[in-house]
Design an enzyme around this catalytic site. Structure first.
Site, PDB file in Angstrom:
ATOM      1  CE  LYS A  15      89.567  27.379  30.418  1.00 41.67           C
ATOM      2  NZ  LYS A  15      90.825  27.029  29.711  1.00 41.67           N
ATOM      3  CE  LYS A  37      89.022  33.861  29.783  1.00 40.80           C
ATOM      4  NZ  LYS A  37      89.230  32.930  29.455  1.00 40.80           N
ATOM      5  N   GLY A 104      90.010  31.093  35.053  1.00 38.62           N
ATOM      6  CA  GLY A 104      91.239  31.373  33.632  1.00 38.62           C
ATOM      7  C   GLY A 104      91.267  31.369  32.605  1.00 38.62           C
ATOM      8  N   GLY A 106      93.360  29.257  29.560  1.00 35.20           N
ATOM      9  CA  GLY A 106      93.903  27.970  29.354  1.00 35.20           C
ATOM     10  C   GLY A 106      94.121  26.853  30.705  1.00 35.20           C
TER      11      GLY A 106
END
Length: 196
Positions: A15, A37, A104, A106
């Site tokens: 990601k 984030k 995001g 995880g």
């Protein structure tokens, strides 16, 4: 302003690498980019915003983490009540950019606390989700599960980003993408990474 939520089929699927790659690509197209984030665990050893800043060439103010925890665990183990509304307010206050990228932690269903899960940022902040999928064994199932979850939640999907870094060989790399395209027509919008 284009507004994206970068999630993945799991943790450690690329990601942050995609966010950095995407931000750099957008900058090369002449667009201004802000990266946020909302929550980072394992901090400061893990600082995804620092990586994105370095890779994409963003100033410190344009790539940041909102809430941090030192232990590298699911956020629900660090916050009894994650400050969801405060995080959403900071994200929604971003103006003056062509593109907002919110990454995001995880996968989609990672719990932030006993009340909230990561995917809720997409809804609360009106973000289109880009789902990062590692091109490896199991990715076809995982891509479908995540895409169907987003559909069931009526959350807009801006496409899949396939991470070829995980591909075991050229044959399986290509077969996985072909099957995902068959099962989720026109869903693959981005391909990044490289084979080991």
């Amino acid at each position: 302003m284009e507004r994206y939520f970068i999630s993945g089929t799991n943790t450690d699927v690329g990601k942050t690498m995609f966010s950095a790659w995407f931000a750099k690509r957008l900058k090369e197209e002449g667009k201004s980019v802000c990266y946020i984030k909302p929550v980072q665990t394992g901090y400061p050893a893990d600082d995804d915003s620092a990586f994105v800043r370095s890779y994409a060439g963003l100033p410190d103010s344009d790539a940041r983490v909102l809430f941090t925890g030192e232990e590298p665990v699911s956020p629900c183990f660090l916050w009894d009540e994650f400050p969801m509304q405060e995080a959403a307010d900071q994200i929604n206050a971003v103006t003056g950019f062509d593109v907002l990228i919110v990454e995001g932690a995880g996968g989609l269903l990672v719990p932030l606390d006993m009340q909230h899960q990561v995917y809720e940022f997409a809804r609360i902040c009106n973000l289109d989700t880009i789902l990062v999928v590692p091109n490896r064994l199991g990715c076809i199932n995982d891509a479908q599960l995540s895409a169907k979850f987003l559909e069931a939640e009526q959350l807009p999907v801006a496409g899949l980003a396939i991470n070829d870094h995980y591909a075991s060989d050229p044959t399986n790399r290509d077969r996985n993408k072909q099957m995902i395209n068959y099962l989720l027509p026109d869903a693959i919008r981005y391909i990044f990474g490289s084979m080991k």
